[in-house]
Design a protein around this motif. Structure first.
Motif, mmCIF file in Angstrom:
data_model
loop_
_atom_site.group_PDB
_atom_site.id
_atom_site.type_symbol
_atom_site.label_atom_id
_atom_site.label_comp_id
_atom_site.label_asym_id
_atom_site.label_seq_id
_atom_site.Cartn_x
_atom_site.Cartn_y
_atom_site.Cartn_z
ATOM 1 N N SER A 43 0.845 -1.198 0.000
ATOM 2 C CA SER A 43 0.000 0.000 0.000
ATOM 3 C C SER A 43 0.875 1.241 0.000
ATOM 4 N N ALA A 44 0.323 2.320 -0.532
ATOM 5 C CA ALA A 44 1.032 3.594 -0.557
ATOM 6 C C ALA A 44 0.036 4.723 -0.369
ATOM 7 N N SER A 45 0.404 5.696 0.443
ATOM 8 C CA SER A 45 -0.380 6.927 0.575
ATOM 9 C C SER A 45 0.524 8.093 0.186
ATOM 10 N N VAL A 46 -0.018 8.988 -0.606
ATOM 11 C CA VAL A 46 0.766 10.061 -1.216
ATOM 12 C C VAL A 46 0.016 11.381 -1.050
ATOM 13 N N LYS A 47 0.742 12.446 -0.714
ATOM 14 C CA LYS A 47 0.139 13.781 -0.624
ATOM 15 C C LYS A 47 0.879 14.728 -1.540
ATOM 16 N N MET A 48 0.156 15.256 -2.539
ATOM 17 C CA MET A 48 0.719 16.215 -3.483
ATOM 18 C C MET A 48 0.334 17.629 -3.050
ATOM 19 N N ASP A 49 1.196 18.600 -3.351
ATOM 20 C CA ASP A 49 0.904 20.003 -3.054
ATOM 21 C C ASP A 49 -0.253 20.491 -3.932
ATOM 22 N N ALA A 50 -0.855 21.616 -3.552
ATOM 23 C CA ALA A 50 -1.901 22.217 -4.382
ATOM 24 C C ALA A 50 -1.294 22.636 -5.723
ATOM 25 N N PRO A 51 -1.922 22.259 -6.841
ATOM 26 C CA PRO A 51 -1.361 22.600 -8.151
ATOM 27 C C PRO A 51 -1.694 24.040 -8.553
ATOM 28 N N SER A 52 -0.957 24.545 -9.519
ATOM 29 C CA SER A 52 -1.245 25.888 -10.026
ATOM 30 C C SER A 52 -2.437 25.867 -10.972
ATOM 31 N N SER A 53 -2.761 24.711 -11.514
ATOM 32 C CA SER A 53 -3.937 24.571 -12.383
ATOM 33 C C SER A 53 -4.432 23.132 -12.287
ATOM 34 N N PRO A 54 -5.709 22.876 -12.581
ATOM 35 C CA PRO A 54 -6.242 21.505 -12.509
ATOM 36 C C PRO A 54 -5.476 20.558 -13.433
ATOM 37 N N GLY A 55 -5.510 19.284 -13.103
ATOM 38 C CA GLY A 55 -4.821 18.300 -13.922
ATOM 39 C C GLY A 55 -5.087 16.898 -13.421
#
Length: 209
Positions: free
Chosen positions: A124-136
């Motif tokens: 299993s893996a849990s990942v947190k990405m920063d808020a993007p500058s635009s949707p994607g």
């Protein structure tokens, strides 16, 4: 090898002793179907097969058996940057290894299945990405050296809210032989570099098929 008393023995099971020696019931043969023996060295109680061909394990007496756990948990925060539209294998050199039982911890971007533990692995893996500058979109997967024949663990999702970080998680099972490798790979398509704020990976051996 010694006889047990009658207490706790199934009613169909008690017969006299005919064991011929050795460390297990395979050294002798039952004289009567359902014959019962206790192996005093292991605490295992055996019952003679109906066809007198050998023995079945009936139950254990006073034996505490805890199977060995083999697995790893690793994490990193803060983490690294993920370039736009480029599959990125996550390097674990700076990870915090929370535990590693069996020698599964990664070398660089790669985890290796230890010798003697080929079989079904739960990852299993849990990942947190920063808020993007635009949707994607964001794609995350556990790649392995066996390929799709081993199973699939992946996440495909959209990032629509640019005001907050994006959390992703995935889990599944892979059938991997000893020496096979697996790794976390992330791709994001938002038009710009996106920070991977943190992640946690857990992998544990479920057993041999």
């Amino acid at each position: 090898m010694s006889e047990l008393g009658h207490v706790g023995i199934p009613a169909d099971g008690w017969h006299g002793s005919r064991f011929t020696g050795g460390l297990d019931a395979s050294k002798g043969i039952p004289a009567i179907a359902g014959q019962i023996y206790e192996a005093t060295d292991t605490g295992i109680v055996y019952r003679g097969k109906a066809d007198l061909s050998g023995w079945d394990i009936l139950f254990y007496v006073g034996v505490s058996f805890i199977p060995r756990y083999v697995g790893v948990q690793t994490k990193r925060a803060p983490s690294t940057n993920i370039n736009n539209n480029l599959a990125t294998n996550i390097d674990h050199t700076s990870d915090t290894i929370q535990y590693d039982h069996g020698g599964v911890k990664p070398i660089g971007a790669t985890f290796v299945v230890p010798v003697g533990y080929g079989g079904i692995w739960y990852i299993s893996a849990s990942v947190k990405m920063d808020a993007p500058s635009s949707p994607g979109t964001v794609y995350a997967q556990i790649q392995n050296s066996v390929g799709l024949a081993a199973g699939e663990i992946y996440y495909d999702g959209s990032i629509t809210d640019t005001s907050k970080p994006h959390d992703t998680s995935m889990a599944g099972e892979l059938e991997l032989p000893a020496g096979a490798t697996f790794r976390l790979q992330i791709t994001q398509v938002t038009g710009a570099v996106l920070a991977l704020l943190r992640y946690t990976i857990r992998a544990s051996f479920r057993g041999a098929p």
